[in-house]
Write an enzyme that holds these catalytic residues in place. Sequence first.
Site, PDB file in Angstrom:
ATOM      1  N   SER A 168       0.813  -1.218   0.000  1.00 25.02           N
ATOM      2  CA  SER A 168       0.000   0.000   0.000  1.00 25.02           C
ATOM      3  C   SER A 168       0.845   1.267   0.000  1.00 25.02           C
ATOM      4  O   SER A 168       1.919   1.318   0.599  1.00 25.02           O
ATOM      5  CB  SER A 168      -0.860  -0.012   1.272  1.00 25.02           C
ATOM      6  OG  SER A 168      -1.404   1.258   1.518  1.00 25.02           O
ATOM      7  N   GLU A 170       0.201   3.583   1.779  1.00 23.56           N
ATOM      8  CA  GLU A 170       0.287   3.984   3.185  1.00 23.56           C
ATOM      9  C   GLU A 170       1.690   3.743   3.741  1.00 23.56           C
ATOM     10  O   GLU A 170       2.074   4.335   4.745  1.00 23.56           O
ATOM     11  CB  GLU A 170      -0.729   3.205   4.019  1.00 23.56           C
ATOM     12  CG  GLU A 170      -2.135   3.749   3.963  1.00 23.56           C
ATOM     13  CD  GLU A 170      -2.296   5.068   4.696  1.00 23.56           C
ATOM     14  OE1 GLU A 170      -1.960   5.131   5.888  1.00 23.56           O
ATOM     15  OE2 GLU A 170      -2.751   6.037   4.075  1.00 23.56           O
ATOM     16  N   TYR A 192      -1.964  -0.089  10.720  1.00 21.44           N
ATOM     17  CA  TYR A 192      -2.205  -0.738   9.419  1.00 21.44           C
ATOM     18  C   TYR A 192      -0.953  -0.662   8.561  1.00 21.44           C
ATOM     19  O   TYR A 192      -0.497  -1.664   7.992  1.00 21.44           O
ATOM     20  CB  TYR A 192      -3.377  -0.052   8.710  1.00 21.44           C
ATOM     21  CG  TYR A 192      -3.514  -0.403   7.238  1.00 21.44           C
ATOM     22  CD1 TYR A 192      -4.126  -1.579   6.831  1.00 21.44           C
ATOM     23  CD2 TYR A 192      -3.015   0.458   6.246  1.00 21.44           C
ATOM     24  CE1 TYR A 192      -4.248  -1.906   5.481  1.00 21.44           C
ATOM     25  CE2 TYR A 192      -3.128   0.139   4.898  1.00 21.44           C
ATOM     26  CZ  TYR A 192      -3.744  -1.043   4.524  1.00 21.44           C
ATOM     27  OH  TYR A 192      -3.859  -1.366   3.193  1.00 21.44           O
TER      28      TYR A 192
END
Length: 384
Positions: A168, A170, A192
């Site tokens: 990701s 992220e 996460y």
Amino acid sequence: MVSEAVPLPKAVSFAKVDGPNGPVVIVQLHLNSGHLSMSKRALITGITGQDGSYLTELLLQKDYEVFGIVRRSSSFNTQRIDHLYQDPHEPDTRLRMIYGDLNDSSSLNTILRKTQPDEIYNLGAQSHVRVSFDVPEYTGEVSGLGAVRLLEAIREIGIRPKFYQASSSELFGKALEVPQKETTPFHPRSPYACAKAYAYHITVNYRESYGLFACNGILFNHESERRGETFVSRKITRAATRIKLGLQEKLYLGNLDAQRDWGYARDYVEAMWMMLQADEPDDYVIATGETHSVREFLDEAFEYLNLDWTNHVETDERYLRPAEVDLLLGDAGKARRILGWKPTVSFKELVRIMVDHDLKLAEAESAAKTIDSTVANSASWGTI
Ligand code: NAP
Ligand code: GDD
């Protein structure tokens, strides 16, 4: 729709019928049944999610046999793939669901041993960033350790499937450069993202240690009409269309200044497949190369409906995150050069696809004169 055991598809079937000169045995070869077939087998974790549903469609179109891991739930969790349902009793079924869980190594081992996939797509995750602050340990188990459970199962069983890990953007978090590319250092900002950082590195490690064809797709945000309704894009398009029809008055949001590189999910699952067809395993950024703020998403969605969002949107600090990712913007040049991948849907088109879809849902809700309490209450449940 979910099989309890893992039935191996039959390669050969026998039938006894009456012929003109007595009983005849018909032997039928099922050429797409796996062992005799030239078609590939894929195993997908997270098949019931947004990406899992689009990837399943893509692989079935490409004549794959697809196995999906579904976790047990007290209510139905297969809505996104129900349109793809195939009767598991038919020998030539090309889509099969199997109960399992990324938290349960033994189920993963059994499934891998019995399905013997050519390709594994690890899309399963607790994928909500805000929620990961509420359930950090669980998020680490599923979104982080889930990957190594699969990789270890591959190694122990001795199979050689190609492996895709859903990494990701992220990971870039408090990004050290703009735009972000494969060489940009990671600075995860949530439980996460920390879990996904582990999954990213363990995937690279199994590639380097055991020569596994393992790839990380570092995907930037991608949305669709199938996006979960607590992610900001879908939360906005659901609310804007309900406001338009008088089913809702207000929309409560968190940080409107965050900027994301938003693409269309259908384009992004194509990139996952392309990575596993490349000559060499590698890691790729997948992004549009454009960034927009949550405020711009609101502008686009509400203006399309001839509404002014400033009359309806209020801020609720429960939707703020303890640490925010302010700006994501990806450079997918490597994927374009090596895989030939590029996005086909612009930001404006994406918002319109989602609004058009959700307007139909709101119209159906309005016509039935029943308020969808799930959506109506979502603003006040928990902190998502
Ligand atoms: P999603 O809609 O939230 O789907 C997540 C899937 O994981 C669902 O099928 C879910 O099952 C399953 N799952 C959750 N916990 C599990 C467990 N313990 N064992 C097995 N399966 C489990 O996510 P998505 O948007 O499709 O994203 C797919 C993957 O890409 C995720 O790993 C996500 O973190 C990653 N990713 C997404 C984006 C994006 O913008 N969408 C960007 C980068 C990376 P239920 O249906 O039962 O909940
Ligand atoms: N969910 C949500 N709800 N986000 C809000 C809200 C709100 O009410 N208000 C503002 N936001 C902001 C968030 O703070 C964030 O900056 C941005 O909108 C996007 O939030 P999400 O849609 O929840 O997505 P995300 O960027 O945090 O994570 C998604 O994309 C990642 C890839 O970058 C998820 O799909 C992750 O699984 C994925 O890895």
